[in-house]
Design a protein around this motif. Structure first.
Motif, PDB file in Angstrom:
ATOM      1  N   VAL A 206    -101.052   2.927  63.712  1.00  0.00           N
ATOM      2  CA  VAL A 206    -101.675   3.521  64.741  1.00  0.00           C
ATOM      3  C   VAL A 206    -100.793   4.301  65.562  1.00  0.00           C
ATOM      4  O   VAL A 206     -99.699   4.388  65.859  1.00  0.00           O
ATOM      5  CB  VAL A 206    -101.978   2.169  65.836  1.00  0.00           C
ATOM      6  CG1 VAL A 206    -102.622   3.095  66.958  1.00  0.00           C
ATOM      7  CG2 VAL A 206    -102.961   1.374  64.980  1.00  0.00           C
ATOM      8  N   LEU A 207    -101.391   5.542  65.668  1.00  0.00           N
ATOM      9  CA  LEU A 207    -100.716   6.882  66.436  1.00  0.00           C
ATOM     10  C   LEU A 207    -100.822   6.723  67.491  1.00  0.00           C
ATOM     11  O   LEU A 207    -101.863   6.434  68.420  1.00  0.00           O
ATOM     12  CB  LEU A 207    -101.247   8.100  65.852  1.00  0.00           C
ATOM     13  CG  LEU A 207    -100.584   9.313  66.323  1.00  0.00           C
ATOM     14  CD1 LEU A 207     -99.126   9.431  65.783  1.00  0.00           C
ATOM     15  CD2 LEU A 207    -101.437  10.503  65.864  1.00  0.00           C
ATOM     16  N   GLY A 208     -99.610   6.821  68.489  1.00  0.00           N
ATOM     17  CA  GLY A 208     -99.692   7.206  69.845  1.00  0.00           C
ATOM     18  C   GLY A 208     -99.557   8.627  70.159  1.00  0.00           C
ATOM     19  O   GLY A 208     -98.457   9.134  69.954  1.00  0.00           O
ATOM     20  N   TYR A 209    -100.732   9.197  70.624  1.00  0.00           N
ATOM     21  CA  TYR A 209    -101.048  10.571  70.454  1.00  0.00           C
ATOM     22  C   TYR A 209    -100.834  10.898  72.156  1.00  0.00           C
ATOM     23  O   TYR A 209    -101.123  10.500  72.723  1.00  0.00           O
ATOM     24  CB  TYR A 209    -102.426  10.618  70.389  1.00  0.00           C
ATOM     25  CG  TYR A 209    -102.805  12.272  70.415  1.00  0.00           C
ATOM     26  CD1 TYR A 209    -102.825  13.013  69.361  1.00  0.00           C
ATOM     27  CD2 TYR A 209    -103.242  12.835  71.370  1.00  0.00           C
ATOM     28  CE1 TYR A 209    -102.967  14.565  69.246  1.00  0.00           C
ATOM     29  CE2 TYR A 209    -103.524  14.082  71.503  1.00  0.00           C
ATOM     30  CZ  TYR A 209    -103.548  14.810  70.434  1.00  0.00           C
ATOM     31  OH  TYR A 209    -103.773  16.279  70.410  1.00  0.00           O
ATOM     32  N   VAL A 210     -99.752  12.093  72.209  1.00  0.00           N
ATOM     33  CA  VAL A 210     -99.426  12.958  73.369  1.00  0.00           C
ATOM     34  C   VAL A 210     -99.505  14.151  73.021  1.00  0.00           C
ATOM     35  O   VAL A 210     -98.890  14.733  71.907  1.00  0.00           O
ATOM     36  CB  VAL A 210     -97.978  12.344  73.913  1.00  0.00           C
ATOM     37  CG1 VAL A 210     -97.788  13.104  75.210  1.00  0.00           C
ATOM     38  CG2 VAL A 210     -98.211  11.037  74.355  1.00  0.00           C
ATOM     39  N   ASN A 211     -99.919  15.214  73.908  1.00  0.00           N
ATOM     40  CA  ASN A 211     -99.907  16.553  73.683  1.00  0.00           C
ATOM     41  C   ASN A 211     -99.010  17.067  74.903  1.00  0.00           C
ATOM     42  O   ASN A 211     -99.314  16.829  75.968  1.00  0.00           O
ATOM     43  CB  ASN A 211    -101.219  17.232  73.887  1.00  0.00           C
ATOM     44  CG  ASN A 211    -101.221  18.799  73.496  1.00  0.00           C
ATOM     45  OD1 ASN A 211    -100.755  19.090  72.590  1.00  0.00           O
ATOM     46  ND2 ASN A 211    -101.604  19.385  74.671  1.00  0.00           N
ATOM     47  N   LEU A 212     -98.139  18.069  74.571  1.00  0.00           N
ATOM     48  CA  LEU A 212     -97.213  18.708  75.543  1.00  0.00           C
ATOM     49  C   LEU A 212     -97.578  19.866  76.097  1.00  0.00           C
ATOM     50  O   LEU A 212     -98.388  20.732  75.451  1.00  0.00           O
ATOM     51  CB  LEU A 212     -95.935  18.926  75.167  1.00  0.00           C
ATOM     52  CG  LEU A 212     -95.179  17.257  74.508  1.00  0.00           C
ATOM     53  CD1 LEU A 212     -93.652  17.809  73.791  1.00  0.00           C
ATOM     54  CD2 LEU A 212     -95.102  16.304  75.626  1.00  0.00           C
ATOM     55  N   PHE A 213     -97.065  20.444  77.302  1.00  0.00           N
ATOM     56  CA  PHE A 213     -97.135  21.565  77.834  1.00  0.00           C
ATOM     57  C   PHE A 213     -96.733  22.676  77.126  1.00  0.00           C
ATOM     58  O   PHE A 213     -95.638  22.447  76.190  1.00  0.00           O
ATOM     59  CB  PHE A 213     -96.538  21.728  79.254  1.00  0.00           C
ATOM     60  CG  PHE A 213     -97.151  21.009  80.581  1.00  0.00           C
ATOM     61  CD1 PHE A 213     -98.461  21.385  80.863  1.00  0.00           C
ATOM     62  CD2 PHE A 213     -96.575  19.902  80.962  1.00  0.00           C
ATOM     63  CE1 PHE A 213     -98.814  20.896  81.863  1.00  0.00           C
ATOM     64  CE2 PHE A 213     -97.244  19.194  82.162  1.00  0.00           C
ATOM     65  CZ  PHE A 213     -98.477  19.855  82.570  1.00  0.00           C
ATOM     66  N   PRO A 214     -97.116  24.048  77.312  1.00  0.00           N
ATOM     67  CA  PRO A 214     -96.392  25.116  76.675  1.00  0.00           C
ATOM     68  C   PRO A 214     -95.294  25.631  77.660  1.00  0.00           C
ATOM     69  O   PRO A 214     -95.150  24.951  78.835  1.00  0.00           O
ATOM     70  CB  PRO A 214     -97.744  26.041  76.754  1.00  0.00           C
ATOM     71  CG  PRO A 214     -98.270  25.800  77.972  1.00  0.00           C
ATOM     72  CD  PRO A 214     -98.426  24.147  78.007  1.00  0.00           C
ATOM     73  N   THR A 215     -94.620  26.697  77.248  1.00  0.00           N
ATOM     74  CA  THR A 215     -93.412  27.064  77.779  1.00  0.00           C
ATOM     75  C   THR A 215     -94.055  27.836  79.204  1.00  0.00           C
ATOM     76  O   THR A 215     -93.044  27.929  80.105  1.00  0.00           O
ATOM     77  CB  THR A 215     -92.867  28.238  76.956  1.00  0.00           C
ATOM     78  OG1 THR A 215     -93.803  28.958  76.381  1.00  0.00           O
ATOM     79  CG2 THR A 215     -91.946  27.695  75.815  1.00  0.00           C
TER      80      THR A 215
END
Length: 481
Positions: A206-215
């Motif tokens: 199972v993937l723990g999904y997180v998306n990060l900010f840009p620069t």
């Protein structure tokens, strides 16, 4: 919320990371609850029944799944989307359109968007999404507010809570992971790390999904003085299985792009390689606020720049047009009409990204160099020749090299047009040790041998690229050289 030049940011988390917000061109703030209400995913689902449970246990799932989440190891290049069809359109037919367009997974949000009252959960939308996805051989990452708000429980209870929630999803074939956070402040990294650790113990598939900010996020939004520190802390504290970020660079009139776009990729690529993690990215596929609707060539260009920087998963923002002020058009309109960009994405995903992505997926990015830019972009490596390509001439291009440790005398070279508005003709003179060269044929899905233009002397590659296009080559060096 941040403001960058004349562009208003897209979806964002608040500073305390408890409420996801978007900010319209008029300055109105819309939180995730409002977003869901506007898209029809309101509180009416509060009384929805829990997902079905049963079948194999979580422990049994962990035993058979291996140590890497399934979505990162199934051999298919991951192509995903944000803003799936709304609940009223969550049908097998609508998800068939997603699969037909070459997507491999969807990311969904639950009926309360993380704001269900304590003790209540809305899961009917997740169940419908998972069923529609499974009917079309799509994977699905679900948003469950109980996972994202795990801090509402004492830490010693986290494992039991997560195990119980996993039990509700395990019989859904499409279930691939949980959307834990979008663009978190660094203050949330420890909590994310705790969730990831427990998921890894209970079911590594199972993937723990997180998306990060840009620069272009501010230090306050990042929670760190620099973006480099944000990435480093994320890896060390959140202990992720991959790094995903968004960077929407198509601003204003063509051909304007953000000046820090390539720099963002440089930093993410470096961190991903250092940590041994795959990198994913969101590409712009929706006209909203100050971001322009991509042309077909700009869409392809975003894909190819991402591949050139070693990207192992591409996601579209957005698929369905959100019914929010400031959002105008994506791949599908707000009332469900397929747009020309849908058909462009369909061509790119099926005819190009899937075959080329499958070739690059198992390889490791070795170098990325920019050639021919009058003013090199911030942070990029400028091409100066190496042991595989001696020199270059002609049009500006991005030269990206990949390797497989099992085949030390071979390298894969992706040559991408630096421009999305003009064709490129770039000639590469290869090192004298190169004994054979092949071009990947995307239609035949095989490598085609290329003959040397001159029988004597070093081999050359004369590369013609349409706007936004790239071509993949495989180079063989003489043994022992």
């Amino acid at each position: 919320m941040m403001n960058d030049r004349n562009v208003v940011p897209e979806r964002r988390f608040s500073a305390d990371d408890s409420i996801s917000v978007v900010e319209t061109a008029t300055g109105k703030r819309v939180d995730r609850r409002d977003f869901l209400r506007l898209t029809g995913m309101g509180a009416g689902a509060l009384a929805a029944p829990a997902l079905l449970s049963g079948g194999r246990s979580v422990a049994e799932a962990a035993e058979v799944s291996g140590t890497v989440p399934n979505l990162l190891r199934n051999g298919t290049y991951p192509v995903g989307l944000w803003v799936a069809p709304p609940p009223g359109e969550t049908t097998v037919a609508r998800y068939a359109e997603i699969a037909d367009a070459g997507f491999t997974f969807v990311t969904g949000i639950d009926g309360c968007g993380g704001f269900c009252p304590p003790g209540e959960t809305a899961t009917a939308e997740n169940a419908a999404l998972l069923d529609a996805a499974a009917a079309n051989d799509l994977d699905a990452i679900v948003y469950d507010h109980r996972i994202s708000n795990i801090q509402n429980h004492p830490s010693e209870q986290w494992r039991d809570v997560i195990e119980s929630i996993l039990g509700e999803y395990q019989d859904f074939p499409a279930f691939a992971g949980f959307d834990i956070r979008d663009e978190p402040n660094a203050s949330a990294f420890a909590q994310i790390g705790g969730i990831n650790d427990i998921l890894g113990q209970l079911d590594p598939g199972v993937l723990g999904y997180v998306n990060l900010f840009p620069t272009y996020a501010s230090a306050d939004m990042l929670g760190t003085p620099t973006y480099q520190e944000h990435l480093a802390r994320y890896v060390s504290e959140a202990r992720p299985d991959f790094i995903s970020f968004d960077h929407y660079m198509l601003v204003g009139a063509r051909p304007t792009i953000r000046e820090d776009y390539f720099y963002n990729w440089v930093l993410v690529r470096n961190q991903a390689l250092q940590a041994g993690l795959p990198s994913w990215v969101f590409i712009l596929a929706c006209e909203h606020y100050g971001y322009r609707l991509p042309t077909d060539e700009e869409l392809l260009w975003q894909v190819n720049v991402s591949l050139a920087y070693g990207c192992k998963g591409i996601q579209y923002f957005t698929y369905w047009t959100p019914p929010l002020p400031g959002f105008h058009e994506a791949l599908v309109t707000v009332d469900g009409q397929l747009t020309p960009l849908y058909y462009a994405a369909k061509r790119i995903n099926n005819n190009y990204l899937q075959p080329v992505g499958k070739q690059l997926l198992p390889l490791t990015s070795e170098s990325v160099a920019h050639f021919g830019e009058a003013q090199p972009s911030m942070g990029v490596e400028v091409f100066s020749g190496d042991e595989w390509v001696d020199s270059a001439s002609g049009s500006a291009a991005i030269l990206s090299r990949f390797h497989d440790p099992k085949r030390p005398n071979q390298r894969w070279l992706l040559v991408a047009n630096r421009e999305f508005e003009s064709t490129a003709n770039t000639t590469l003179t290869l090192h004298h040790t190169i004994s054979a060269m092949f071009e990947f044929d995307t239609s035949e899905r095989r490598y085609v041998p290329l003959e040397k233009a001159e029988p004597t002397g070093p081999a050359t590659l004369a590369v013609h690229l349409e706007p936004g296009e790239a071509k993949l080559y495989r180079l063989h060096a003489n043994q022992g050289d």
